[in-house]
Structure formats: C-alpha cells, structure tokens
Design an enzyme around this catalytic site. Structure first.
Site, PDB file in Angstrom:
ATOM      1  N   CYS A  56       0.827  -1.199   0.000  1.00  0.00           N
ATOM      2  CA  CYS A  56       0.000   0.000   0.000  1.00  0.00           C
ATOM      3  C   CYS A  56       0.872   1.265   0.000  1.00  0.00           C
ATOM      4  O   CYS A  56       1.549   1.528  -0.967  1.00  0.00           O
ATOM      5  CB  CYS A  56      -0.946  -0.056   1.192  1.00  0.00           C
ATOM      6  N   ARG A  89     -11.304   6.788  -4.230  1.00  0.00           N
ATOM      7  CA  ARG A  89     -10.437   5.700  -3.791  1.00  0.00           C
ATOM      8  C   ARG A  89     -10.874   4.389  -4.420  1.00  0.00           C
ATOM      9  O   ARG A  89     -12.066   4.188  -4.688  1.00  0.00           O
ATOM     10  CB  ARG A  89     -10.473   5.576  -2.267  1.00  0.00           C
ATOM     11  N   HIS A 135      -3.671  -5.728   1.083  1.00  0.00           N
ATOM     12  CA  HIS A 135      -3.482  -6.071   2.478  1.00  0.00           C
ATOM     13  C   HIS A 135      -4.604  -7.055   2.837  1.00  0.00           C
ATOM     14  O   HIS A 135      -5.171  -7.657   1.955  1.00  0.00           O
ATOM     15  CB  HIS A 135      -3.459  -4.836   3.372  1.00  0.00           C
TER      16      HIS A 135
END
Lengths: 454, 241
Positions: free
Chosen positions: B97, B130, B193
């Site tokens: 990330c 996002r 993740h």
C-alpha cells in the site's frame, strides 16, 4: 408548511409501522421518507427542544454513553428525545425526533440526547446546532468507510465549524480527542482517569494511535497507558500536554461491578466528589459513565437520582447483555474494532472461571468490508483466560480461524451462528461468551432471545 | 547441512506505518519459519533508529495515513542509498500500500509531489476517488491466486516493471490496465493487504525461500505445512468480490 410537516409525521409513523410488521430492525426508514416529504422537518422539530441539544460522537461507547446520559436527564424529570437504538446517521436522527411528534407535528421535549456517527455529523448539523458535543474517543474503525482517523477528524471538524457555539465534553486521556478539541477552538471540559489502575488487565502490545504530536510532529512521551492510546502524555518539544482533568475517576475497583469516585475539579482543586457503584463490567465503561456524568453535570444537572440507574443497569442492546439458555449463561458483546475488541478481551479476563467463546465476524458494508483489523487485536491474551473451546463463525469465520491459528490457538469453524451456539450449549462449560461485530449483533441477539424463551 | 537456519525481518517504522494489520504479515512469516524449525528475529525499526541493512534478510514496509507517510518520507531520504544497495544486491522487500507507493520515484498528490525512494521504476498519481474492495490477482510466480483487500487513492504506473499479477477481480495498480503490484528482483510491491500473507501461504513461502536462499547462498526446499485452513480462507475470500 404545516401541512407538509404533518404529512411527514404521518409518513414516518406509517413507514415505521410497516417496517415493524415486516420485522425490520432499526428505525431509519421512517426518518428517511419523512425527510423526503418535508426537508425542513428536523430543523423545525429540533427548534422546539426547550433546553439543550446534546450530541455524542466518538468511535467506541457512543450508544452506552448516550443512552445513560438520556437516563440521567430523565431522572432529573426532563422530557428527553434520544435515538436509543443507535441509528446514528441522518435518517436515524430524524426518526428519533419525528416518531416523538404529535399529530400536529410538535414535540414535547426538554433535552435532546442524540448519538451521531462521526462521518454523519456534517450532514446533521445543517439541521440543528447542538449546544454540547460529548467526544468519547477516536480509534481506528471500519477503515474502508472512513479511510483513516485523520479523515474522521476532518469530517468532525467540518461539522463543528457549522456550530461555533457548541461546547465539547471530551475524554482528555485520548490524545487524538484532546488535540482535536484544542485545535477546534471550541470551549471544552474534560474527563479522564489521572492515575494508572492496577486492576485493569490491559494489554501491553496493543497498536496505539497518535504516537506523534499533532502540533509539531515530535514523538509524544507517555507516563502510562490505560489501554490503546488512552493515558497520560506530553510532547517533549512543543509543550503540548494532557489537559487538566475536570471530572476525574479515582479509587477504581473492578472486582464486583465498577466502583470508583468522581472528583469534580475547578482550577485544579477538588470541589465535589461522588461515589459511583455501577452494575457494569469492563474498565472501558468507566469512561462511558464518566462521559455521561460530566456531560450532565456540565449542563448544570444535580444528578441526585442516578444511583439506581447505575446499579440496576441491564444492558439490552448487545453490549455485555446476558442471557440464560437452559443451564448456560451467555454473555453477548459487540466488538467492532481493535480497541473495542481488546477491551472485550480484558472484560472476559476479569472472569477467571472456565468458559467457552464464540467469535462472529462479518464483512458487510456496515462492518467495514476490510477485515485486516482482526490482526491488530491481541487475541493471544485468550490463552491466559481459561477459555476451554473456541468456535469462529460468521461470513469471515475462516479468516478469524487463521487469526487464531497464527496465535497458536485452536478453533473450530461453524459458519452459521445458530449452529455455533447450539454446538456450545451441549457438553461445554455453561459459561459462554459471544463476541460479534456489527451486522452480526442483531441477528445473534434475536436468536439468543428466542432461545431463552423456549 | 544441519546448521540451524534463521532470518531477521526488519519492520520499518511500525510506529507510523501500521495501518491495515501489517503485524499479521510479520506474525505469519515468523510462524511459518518457526513451524519449520527455522529461527526468526523481528527488528522493529522506529523512526529515529539507524538501519543497518546488512543485518536484515527481509524488509517490510507497510502503509500509513497520508500525514504519517509524509513524516516517513522525510526520514527515507536519509537511508535511500543504503536501501538501494540492499535492493540491487537481491535483498528481499515486501512493500504494501503506502509502502509500495514509496518504492517509486514520486507520489503526486494534487499540487504536492512527495519524493519517493527511487528503488523501482514506478510512480503514483492521486486519482479521483479511492479504489476500495476485495481483490484477487493471478501471479506467475506462484500457482495459488493471491487474494486480499485494496484501499488506495493513488494510481500506480509501473512503466516496464513486471507486475505482480493480473487482476481477476478488483482494481489493481490503476483502474484501467488490469495489473496489480510489481516484482523487481526480490522486491514485491502490492496494494493488497488483508493482511497479505496469512491467506496467501504460497506467496509467503516464496518470499521466505528467496530470503533463505539469498542468505545461505544455496537452494532451499521448504518443508510442507498443513495449509488447509489457509487454502480454505483464500478460496472463500475470492468469492467475497
């Protein structure tokens, strides 16, 4: 506009009636449709609140704190409007008001006590400006919804900018909350716990937020932690430090319920003390009680009649709620983020008898679709908690099982919560803890209720 | 041959870059080494610590909030040269990330350009909205699909660098090209993740094997583990698209 207001009230009642008939949880639909019928509804109704409007924000403890605060006001003889079920977005807030309105579209209310989701405050404040905001804490929660704590604080600040006269009642042990309050420029009062508590089975390896000063970015120094980032801190560089505590909990005992003394201070001097004896469990509930107490006292209440409220407290919203099914004592508790979960583990550890455990993890939108946070919880601590067997359940049972596996803790996966409970009722310890995250709460609770009745 | 093997894992700035359960990645590597009788030491490197890359066999660089990532960036310029040497000498890196973005030359956030580490040929530009959700990719370095969760505002452009995998479901580096992450020498960069490693045991073992082979300079065959739970969690997660 009176006609539309009345129509909105009727709509809300009708929608509420229908959704209850359909067995739907939550009251948000009523508010949603009522606001469509009359967009100024919340503005109009909230203007009829005779005294003050309180809002409660913060990651954990909102519902418990807010409902207790409402009960405190009722004990003072006040007429209160409160969103007790925890429906805390705009529609839920509207529902709380509109469902209390009479057929002419008026409410009979002295004090409104409303919990609001941190990200929703900026949608609610255009409708009313609260007089007080209680801010419990800021932990990482549901990351994919809010992004991160910084974003949450920005959203909250955006809301507060709309209510410049709103005074804050803050948890000063939380550096994020205290920094936020200081930066906001709003007047505030503080509650906290000024000394470490020996009986608090706190974790030492928790992930802690806010290690760095929000004013100068230096690493903060802590004298001690209560849990997560809550504790006593100061910045060695710019001088920012834990504000003075106006409502301080001291003489804490956790062994039989929660007992402690609240010291009220003015300019550092104790001006009043109050002994608290509460039928609550879990160290974190000290903060919830402190928050409600400080808020009501700061608002000028005497609080002479709160002892029975604290003593006879029986949670009915899945926060440490107990059930008796056959010979098994079941304790249900909501745990939706690492800080909450770690506190739950502490609460389970306060009971040193043998027990079984079910952990239910869902990843629906309201839970946060990202379940990474499971790895930020210190599940290893269950090893020292006399837990005899563990079942993992819910949509992400397999992820939870892996989480336990990598802490070298054995667990069995039973996806269906009902099957998981039935499995634990036979041939186990008769002392069952069920920890669930958000969307699993109501279904699990309803199921336990119906099992209890049989 | 009977020497006891061991690895040292450096967790970079866990006090700042600790979003998204990165501790799970560390825990996963440690356990999978220990279960095979291989030693593991974790060095948590705090923001003011000096890093000696020669002590480290695996470097984990996680993600943080924008504010925290900026604090890290200032630090990173001090260690850039050593880090580059570590990477070019086949040192193993897992960057996730925010950490993944830091590998590149820069991260453009509106008017602000944050200088990266220049370790891998890539750059990141903040996009509209996002990219959030469950994601599954197919890599050619291992058989099992890699599954996890992504949540990033940046779009990462990897030029001619080899991607970690092809997106099966989800977004990946950008929402257009259909690739996710990068593999450069022994560096793996990814947006995944969840945390990344526990549900992707083959990827974990790929990383551990690379690190052991680099350290002991010979071929290493890792003992098989019972991965039924990992595989089941991986397969189930693929259905949560």
């Amino acid at each position: 506009m009176a006609f539309r207001k009345v129509l909105a009230v009727k709509t809300a009642r009708f929608v509420n009636f229908v959704s209850k008939k359909l067995g739907k949880q939550g009251v948000t639909m009523a508010g949603k449709y009522a606001l469509k019928v009359y967009p100024n509804l919340l503005r109009d109704l909230s203007k009829e609140v005779r005294e003050k409007i309180y809002v409660t924000c913060g990651t954990n403890g909102k519902t418990t704190t807010n409902n207790m605060l409402a009960n405190f006001f009722i004990s003072e003889g006040k007429k209160v409007i409160c969103n007790r079920t925890g429906s805390n977005m705009l529609a839920g807030v509207v529902s709380a008001f509109v469902l209390e309105a009479d057929s002419k579209g008026h409410i009979d209310c002295d004090v409104a006590v409303i919990e609001i989701d941190e990200a929703s405050a900026r949608r609610v404040f255009p409708h009313f400006k609260p007089d007080y905001m209680v801010l419990t804490n800021l932990f990482r929660d549901q990351l994919d919804r809010y992004g991160e704590i910084d974003i949450t604080m920005n959203l909250l600040n955006e809301a507060l900018d709309m209510a410049p006269d709103c005074e804050l009642i803050i948890n000063s042990d939380d550096v994020l909350v205290a920094s936020f309050a200081e930066k906001s420029g709003h007047k505030y009062t503080t509650f906290g716990i000024s000394e470490p508590c020996d009986e608090n089975p706190a974790s030492t390896t928790e992930i802690r937020e806010g290690r760095f000063c929000m004013f100068c970015s230096s690493q903060l120094e802590y004298d001690f932690y209560h849990f997560s980032q809550l504790g006593s801190y100061h910045c060695p560089k710019c001088g920012f430090k834990h504000p003075q505590i106006d409502f301080n909990a001291t003489n804490i005992s956790l062994s039989k319920g929660l007992k402690f003394t609240i010291e009220e201070k003015k300019d550092g001097e104790v001006v009043k003390t109050r002994d608290i004896d509460a039928n609550y469990r879990g160290f974190y509930n000290i903060y919830n009680i402190l928050a409600s107490y400080s808020a009501a006292r700061y608002g000028g209440m005497e609080l002479k009649g709160i002892d029975p409220i604290l003593k006879d407290f029986h949670p009915e919203n899945g926060r440490m709620e107990s059930f008796k099914i056959g010979s098994t004592n079941v304790l249900l508790n909501l745990a939706k983020n690492p800080a909450g979960f770690n506190q739950n583990i502490s609460a389970v550890m306060e009971d040193d008898s043998d027990k079984d455990l079910i952990v239910v993890i869902n990843d629906n939108a309201q839970d946060g679709r990202d379940i990474s946070w499971l790895w930020d919880v210190d599940f290893e601590r269950f090893k020292g908690a006399n837990v005899k067997s563990i079942v993992v359940s819910g949509l992400r049972a397999y992820d939870m099982q892996l989480r336990f596996k990598y802490s070298e803790i054995k667990s069995k996966a039973i996806m269906d919560v009902g099957d998981a409970v039935k499995y634990m009722l036979k041939g186990h310890t008769d002392n069952l803890y069920i920890l669930v995250n958000y969307t699993a709460l109501y279904s699990t609770r309803n199921m336990l209720k119906s099992m209890e009745k049989k | 041959m009977s020497e006891k093997m061991e690895l040292t894992i450096g967790h970079l700035y866990p006090d700042l870059l600790n979003l998204y359960g990165d501790r799970g990645n560390i825990r996963c590597m440690v356990k999978r080494l220990n279960w095979r009788g291989i030693g593991a030491t974790v060095k948590e490197i705090k923001i003011n610590d000096k890093i000696d890359f020669s002590e480290l066999d695996i470097v984990l660089l996680g993600g943080g909030s924008d504010r925290e990532q900026k604090l890290v960036c200032e630090k990173l310029s001090e260690i850039q040269k050593d880090f580059k040497e570590y990477v070019e000498n086949d040192g193993v890196v897992i960057a996730i990330c925010g950490g993944y973005q830091l590998l590149g030359s820069y991260y453009q956030m509106g008017d602000e350009k944050i200088e990266g580490l220049h370790l891998v040929d890539l750059y990141t530009i903040q996009g509209e909205g996002r990219l959030i959700g469950n994601i599954t990719i197919q890599s050619d370095i291992i058989e099992m699909p890699i599954t996890g969760f992504e949540n990033h505002g940046g779009r990462t452009y990897i030029n001619d660098t080899k991607p970690l995998g092809k997106v099966v479901t989800g977004y990946g580096n950008t929402d257009e090209k259909g690739y996710e992450g990068i593999v450069y020498k022994n560096v793996i960069g990814t947006y995944l993740h969840g945390p990344l490693l526990p549900k992707n045991p083959q990827l974990t073992d790929y990383i551990l094997k690379k690190a052991l082979e680099k350290k002991y300079d010979r071929e290493v065959v890792l003992k098989e583990l019972d991965d039924r739970h990992e595989i089941r969690a991986n397969q189930y997660a693929q259905t949560r698209g």
